[in-house]
Design a protein around this motif. Structure first.
Motif, PDB file in Angstrom:
ATOM      1  N   MET A 154       0.853  -1.181   0.000  1.00 16.91           N
ATOM      2  CA  MET A 154       0.000   0.000   0.000  1.00 16.91           C
ATOM      3  C   MET A 154       0.891   1.234   0.000  1.00 16.91           C
ATOM      4  SD  MET A 154      -3.338   0.945   0.400  1.00 16.91           S
ATOM      5  CE  MET A 154      -4.187   2.491   0.715  1.00 16.91           C
ATOM      6  N   GLU A 155       0.690   2.100  -1.000  1.00 19.19           N
ATOM      7  CA  GLU A 155       1.479   3.326  -1.098  1.00 19.19           C
ATOM      8  C   GLU A 155       0.523   4.500  -1.256  1.00 19.19           C
ATOM      9  OE1 GLU A 155       4.779   3.283  -3.732  1.00 19.19           O
ATOM     10  OE2 GLU A 155       5.215   1.145  -3.428  1.00 19.19           O
ATOM     11  N   VAL A 156       0.730   5.520  -0.433  1.00 16.52           N
ATOM     12  CA  VAL A 156      -0.103   6.722  -0.487  1.00 16.52           C
ATOM     13  C   VAL A 156       0.826   7.933  -0.375  1.00 16.52           C
ATOM     14  CG1 VAL A 156      -2.049   7.973   0.478  1.00 16.52           C
ATOM     15  CG2 VAL A 156      -1.971   5.480   0.673  1.00 16.52           C
ATOM     16  N   GLU A 157       0.813   8.759  -1.422  1.00 16.16           N
ATOM     17  CA  GLU A 157       1.721   9.905  -1.454  1.00 16.16           C
ATOM     18  C   GLU A 157       0.962  11.156  -1.889  1.00 16.16           C
ATOM     19  OE1 GLU A 157       5.899  11.333  -3.619  1.00 16.16           O
ATOM     20  OE2 GLU A 157       5.143   9.294  -3.884  1.00 16.16           O
ATOM     21  N   ASP A 158       1.189  12.240  -1.151  1.00 14.40           N
ATOM     22  CA  ASP A 158       0.635  13.557  -1.507  1.00 14.40           C
ATOM     23  C   ASP A 158      -0.883  13.536  -1.645  1.00 14.40           C
ATOM     24  OD1 ASP A 158       3.184  14.625  -1.528  1.00 14.40           O
ATOM     25  OD2 ASP A 158       3.481  14.250  -3.656  1.00 14.40           O
ATOM     26  N   CYS A 159      -1.543  12.850  -0.729  1.00 14.61           N
ATOM     27  CA  CYS A 159      -3.007  12.849  -0.700  1.00 14.61           C
ATOM     28  C   CYS A 159      -3.486  13.713   0.465  1.00 14.61           C
ATOM     29  CB  CYS A 159      -3.542  11.430  -0.574  1.00 14.61           C
ATOM     30  SG  CYS A 159      -3.168  10.398  -2.026  1.00 14.61           S
ATOM     31  N   THR A 160      -4.755  14.051   0.469  1.00 18.56           N
ATOM     32  CA  THR A 160      -5.261  14.960   1.495  1.00 18.56           C
ATOM     33  C   THR A 160      -5.453  14.286   2.846  1.00 18.56           C
ATOM     34  OG1 THR A 160      -7.485  14.540   0.631  1.00 18.56           O
ATOM     35  CG2 THR A 160      -6.379  16.524  -0.127  1.00 18.56           C
TER      36      THR A 160
END
Length: 273
Positions: A154-160
């Motif tokens: 799981m990768e999450v980058e530059d999200c709110t």
């Protein structure tokens, strides 16, 4: 590339030897610019039966249903593409893209909770990468990950969403996750502690920079990582700790881990890693 040029390549050159394809569309061009079509996507699947990886950039996919994509795909990337509300609707045919293992959604402005829930029909999905997504809510994230317990990356980058809220959802629903990569915006010591005791987590990457008051200390990171029983790789990017005492302390305190401290990458991310 003009669609008519791609048609020519399909009929003359592309065949079973093609395994990976990167296409850029005309999303930000004049309104009359040619766009990708369902017929073209179906022809791609027919002419290239071994195509496994398709990367689409700045393409208008509003009129291209996901069911028209080559069924052999294992990796699908959408970068700055436009999609419709129905593109990933949960109620669609569950046999679409039966082999899909990894999906990358980078700066797809229309992507929202409904699309995220639609991913739950891909039973082979093991990797989910979200970058620059701002319409997904905490409620939508929890509801979707609850139905994706088989995700391993799981990768999450530059999200709110804050890092704390993302880690809470991961810790509750993705107990088998092996790799996590996320931006540190909104990351606190209590938030990082959600990962303590995760039974399968082997690789953790935190992406900076920190901004006050979100200054997580090396000691807090070390303490949390010591309680991650399977952790073997800790990567810290863009935190400004390269060659500092913080790097030496983490390396010494986590002898069972490969600790990587580096600046932010200068080149685009290889999402397939």
């Amino acid at each position: 590339m003009q669609p008519k040029v791609l048609w020519h390549l399909l009929h003359r050159y592309m065949a079973s030897r093609l395994h990976s394809l990167r296409l850029a569309g005309f999303l930000f061009s004049v309104p009359q610019a040619p766009q990708l079509s369902p017929c073209l996507m179906r022809a791609l699947g027919h002419k290239c039966p071994n195509l496994k990886h398709l990367s689409l950039h700045v393409a208008n996919l509003s009129l291209v249903p996901i069911s028209s994509l080559p069924p052999t795909l294992r990796i699908l990337e959408l970068h700055s593409c436009e999609i419709s509300m129905a593109w990933l609707h949960k109620g669609q045919d569950p046999t679409v893209l039966p082999q899909l293992e990894c999906i990358v959604l980078s700066r797809v402005s229309a992507f929202r909770d409904e699309h995220l829930r639609g991913l739950t029909r891909f039973r082979a999905l093991r990797s989910l990468v979200l970058g620059g997504i701002y319409r997904v809510t905490e409620i939508g994230l929890h509801a979707s990950l609850r139905e994706l317990p088989y995700l391993q990356r799981m990768e999450v980058e530059d999200c709110t969403l804050s890092a704390d809220s993302i880690l809470l959802a991961i810790s509750r629903h993705l107990r088998g996750v092996r790799k996590i990569r996320l931006s540190v915006r909104g990351l606190s010591a209590p938030g990082l502690s959600f990962l303590e005791g995760m039974p399968a987590l082997e690789n953790l990457c935190l992406l900076g920079p920190f901004t006050p008051p979100e200054m997580l200390t090396p000691t807090e990171i070390l303490f949390c990582c010591l309680n991650m029983p399977k952790l073997r790789v800790l990567e810290l990017q863009g935190l400004g700790w390269e060659g500092q005492e913080a790097e030496r302390m983490l390396c010494k305190g986590l002898p069972h881990c490969l600790v990587i401290v580096r600046p932010c990458p200068k080149y685009p991310i290889n999402w397939r890693r």
